[in-house]
Design a protein around this motif. Structure first.
Motif, mmCIF file in Angstrom:
data_model
loop_
_atom_site.group_PDB
_atom_site.id
_atom_site.type_symbol
_atom_site.label_atom_id
_atom_site.label_comp_id
_atom_site.label_asym_id
_atom_site.label_seq_id
_atom_site.Cartn_x
_atom_site.Cartn_y
_atom_site.Cartn_z
ATOM 1 N N CYS A 1 1.966 -15.202 -4.827
ATOM 2 C CA CYS A 1 2.888 -15.309 -3.603
ATOM 3 C C CYS A 1 2.471 -14.287 -2.634
ATOM 4 C CB CYS A 1 4.555 -15.530 -3.923
ATOM 5 S SG CYS A 1 5.223 -14.099 -4.943
ATOM 6 N N ALA A 2 2.878 -14.212 -1.353
ATOM 7 C CA ALA A 2 2.246 -13.295 -0.287
ATOM 8 C C ALA A 2 3.306 -13.001 0.540
ATOM 9 C CB ALA A 2 1.081 -13.963 0.449
ATOM 10 N N PRO A 3 3.703 -11.672 0.872
ATOM 11 C CA PRO A 3 4.918 -11.415 1.775
ATOM 12 C C PRO A 3 4.506 -11.575 3.121
ATOM 13 C CG PRO A 3 3.427 -9.325 0.946
ATOM 14 C CD PRO A 3 2.977 -10.507 0.279
ATOM 15 N N ALA A 4 5.534 -11.971 3.991
ATOM 16 C CA ALA A 4 5.171 -12.130 5.424
ATOM 17 C C ALA A 4 6.607 -11.580 6.134
ATOM 18 C CB ALA A 4 5.017 -13.586 5.700
ATOM 19 N N ASP A 5 6.508 -11.473 7.416
ATOM 20 C CA ASP A 5 7.731 -10.961 8.139
ATOM 21 C C ASP A 5 8.162 -9.498 7.721
ATOM 22 O OD1 ASP A 5 9.957 -10.675 9.538
ATOM 23 O OD2 ASP A 5 10.869 -12.614 9.221
ATOM 24 N N PHE B 1 2.321 -3.067 11.732
ATOM 25 C CA PHE B 1 2.326 -2.047 10.853
ATOM 26 C C PHE B 1 2.502 -2.781 9.507
ATOM 27 C CE2 PHE B 1 2.292 1.727 8.862
ATOM 28 C CZ PHE B 1 1.999 2.977 9.624
ATOM 29 N N GLY B 2 3.385 -3.551 9.143
ATOM 30 C CA GLY B 2 3.650 -4.170 7.993
ATOM 31 C C GLY B 2 2.474 -5.018 7.690
ATOM 32 N N ALA B 3 1.942 -5.623 8.134
ATOM 33 C CA ALA B 3 0.919 -6.770 8.075
ATOM 34 C C ALA B 3 -0.381 -6.137 7.546
ATOM 35 C CB ALA B 3 0.880 -7.584 9.117
ATOM 36 N N LEU B 4 -0.698 -4.845 8.299
ATOM 37 C CA LEU B 4 -1.967 -4.323 7.878
ATOM 38 C C LEU B 4 -1.631 -3.367 6.702
ATOM 39 C CD1 LEU B 4 -3.292 -2.907 11.456
ATOM 40 C CD2 LEU B 4 -3.973 -4.747 10.081
ATOM 41 N N PHE B 5 -0.441 -2.820 6.600
ATOM 42 C CA PHE B 5 -0.062 -1.927 5.357
ATOM 43 C C PHE B 5 -0.043 -2.760 4.213
ATOM 44 C CE2 PHE B 5 3.157 1.173 3.455
ATOM 45 C CZ PHE B 5 2.143 2.090 3.286
ATOM 46 N N ALA B 6 0.217 -4.017 4.233
ATOM 47 C CA ALA B 6 0.135 -4.890 3.134
ATOM 48 C C ALA B 6 -1.235 -4.885 2.839
ATOM 49 C CB ALA B 6 0.784 -6.295 3.470
ATOM 50 N N SER B 7 -2.306 -5.168 3.671
ATOM 51 C CA SER B 7 -3.628 -5.468 3.169
ATOM 52 C C SER B 7 -4.281 -3.886 2.749
ATOM 53 C CB SER B 7 -4.434 -5.449 4.911
ATOM 54 O OG SER B 7 -4.217 -6.826 5.122
ATOM 55 N N ALA B 8 -3.706 -2.820 3.207
ATOM 56 C CA ALA B 8 -3.993 -1.537 2.574
ATOM 57 C C ALA B 8 -3.850 -1.538 1.107
ATOM 58 C CB ALA B 8 -3.439 -0.389 3.518
ATOM 59 N N ALA B 9 -2.464 -2.093 0.841
ATOM 60 C CA ALA B 9 -2.222 -1.820 -0.366
ATOM 61 C C ALA B 9 -2.909 -2.987 -1.210
ATOM 62 C CB ALA B 9 -0.482 -2.346 -0.567
ATOM 63 N N LEU C 1 -2.563 -6.309 -1.201
ATOM 64 C CA LEU C 1 -1.545 -7.348 -1.307
ATOM 65 C C LEU C 1 -2.085 -8.624 -0.652
ATOM 66 C CD1 LEU C 1 1.776 -5.708 -0.841
ATOM 67 C CD2 LEU C 1 0.908 -6.398 -3.217
ATOM 68 N N LYS C 2 -2.164 -9.658 -1.295
ATOM 69 C CA LYS C 2 -2.379 -11.002 -0.468
ATOM 70 C C LYS C 2 -1.241 -11.230 0.682
ATOM 71 C CE LYS C 2 -4.320 -13.739 -4.713
ATOM 72 N NZ LYS C 2 -4.230 -15.235 -5.047
ATOM 73 N N ALA C 3 -1.727 -11.345 1.936
ATOM 74 C CA ALA C 3 -0.802 -11.531 2.981
ATOM 75 C C ALA C 3 -1.432 -11.968 3.935
ATOM 76 C CB ALA C 3 -0.262 -10.006 3.430
ATOM 77 N N PRO C 4 -0.919 -12.800 5.020
ATOM 78 C CA PRO C 4 -1.509 -13.397 6.007
ATOM 79 C C PRO C 4 -2.327 -12.442 7.000
ATOM 80 C CG PRO C 4 0.608 -14.411 5.943
ATOM 81 C CD PRO C 4 0.529 -13.108 4.979
ATOM 82 N N LYS C 5 -3.393 -12.524 7.287
ATOM 83 C CA LYS C 5 -3.866 -11.658 8.505
ATOM 84 C C LYS C 5 -3.377 -11.740 9.580
ATOM 85 C CE LYS C 5 -8.500 -10.157 10.349
ATOM 86 N NZ LYS C 5 -9.724 -10.071 10.519
ATOM 87 N N PRO C 6 -3.007 -10.556 10.566
ATOM 88 C CA PRO C 6 -2.423 -10.638 11.670
ATOM 89 C C PRO C 6 -3.429 -10.676 12.931
ATOM 90 C CG PRO C 6 -2.262 -8.720 10.793
ATOM 91 C CD PRO C 6 -3.047 -9.120 9.823
ATOM 92 N N GLY C 7 -3.057 -11.217 14.063
ATOM 93 C CA GLY C 7 -3.922 -11.128 15.376
ATOM 94 C C GLY C 7 -2.935 -10.854 16.156
ATOM 95 N N LEU C 8 -3.360 -10.516 17.437
ATOM 96 C CA LEU C 8 -2.527 -10.343 18.614
ATOM 97 C C LEU C 8 -3.178 -10.972 19.651
ATOM 98 C CD1 LEU C 8 -0.163 -8.311 19.071
ATOM 99 C CD2 LEU C 8 -1.703 -6.725 19.824
#
Length: 252
Positions: free
Chosen positions: A150-154, A54-62, A64-71
């Motif tokens: 800088c980009a947020p992760a975790d 949720f946080g990873a996708l929410f960063a993209s919605a906002a 923000l530069k952030a790593p794209k998640p996968g599953l």
């Protein structure tokens, strides 16, 4: 502008490294569609996987530069692994070699790191976003260098999913209070409050919709959406309360 939120869904082909300590990322080869990619993979329990995704996708919605998640699913065990592409971007702790700095010099080193972080273009919006998601664990180990920003992760210790021993603190606001002069603190505060005016209460729904389509049932997306939407009207006032205009002890 509408942001499309997507996750890469794939299969673990093999783990390249030896087994890591519990919770540590592993290097793996994963297949997404017809392409095999080298990824960092971390297994998480269902209650931790939901806030991380949720946080990873929410960063993209906002925006923000952030790593794209996968599953990716491991056919050998049936377990799902959270994946991200190795970016070559170190976290700030490694970028500034904090662990190798003698104890007597660490305070000056932290001041250098703090000056770099707080001067980034994305910093005020990231501070405001961390306040929205109630991230209580934004140390320099989970801020990645992305070009000149800088980009947020975790995001596991965020939302209402944090462990009980994580106190109610916005570490980016704490950093501002600890290292910047009052006038600079107020500048960051104004930038963070302005950022909240661009935050849409519809973003949590977008993320929930994206996660509902996954081949794994997470269970928490609806609750996280509701929690975020209830917190949305309070963000600006929370930031006003966080940044004091005085000096406190630096704690990263």
């Amino acid at each position: 502008m509408t942001t499309t939120l997507t996750l890469d869904i794939g299969t673990i082909q093999l783990f390249i490294d030896d087994a890591s300590p519990s919770g540590a990322p592993r290097v793996a080869l994963a297949r997404f569609g017809k392409a095999d990619q080298r990824v960092l993979a971390r297994h998480a329990s269902a209650d931790r996987l939901a806030p991380e995704l949720f946080g990873a996708l929410f960063a993209s919605a906002a925006g923000l530069k952030a790593p794209k998640p996968g599953l990716a699913n491991d056919p050998a065990t049936g377990l799902w692994w959270l994946t991200s592409l190795p970016t070559g971007m170190p976290d700030l702790s490694r970028r500034f070699n904090i662990e190798k700095i003698p104890p007597a010099a660490k305070q000056a080193a932290f001041a250098t790191v703090a000056a770099w972080i707080t001067s980034r273009r994305q910093f005020p919006a990231m501070l405001a976003w961390d306040e929205w998601i109630n991230n209580r664990d934004r140390g320099i180990q989970n801020l990645l260098i992305d070009g000149d920003d800088c980009a947020p992760a975790d995001h596991q210790q965020a939302f209402d999913c944090h462990d009980e021993d994580y106190t109610d603190v916005n570490k980016l606001a704490q950093l501002v209070n600890a290292t910047l002069a009052p006038a600079a603190q107020m500048q960051i505060k104004r930038g963070a409050v302005r950022a909240t005016m661009t935050f849409s209460a519809d973003w949590p729904r977008m993320v929930q919709d994206a996660l509902t389509a996954l081949p794994i049932k997470l269970g928490k997306p609806a609750a996280l959406r509701q929690w975020l939407q209830s917190r949305h009207p309070e963000i600006a006032q929370r930031i006003e309360n966080r940044i004091s205009g005085g000096q406190t002890n630096l704690a990263l």
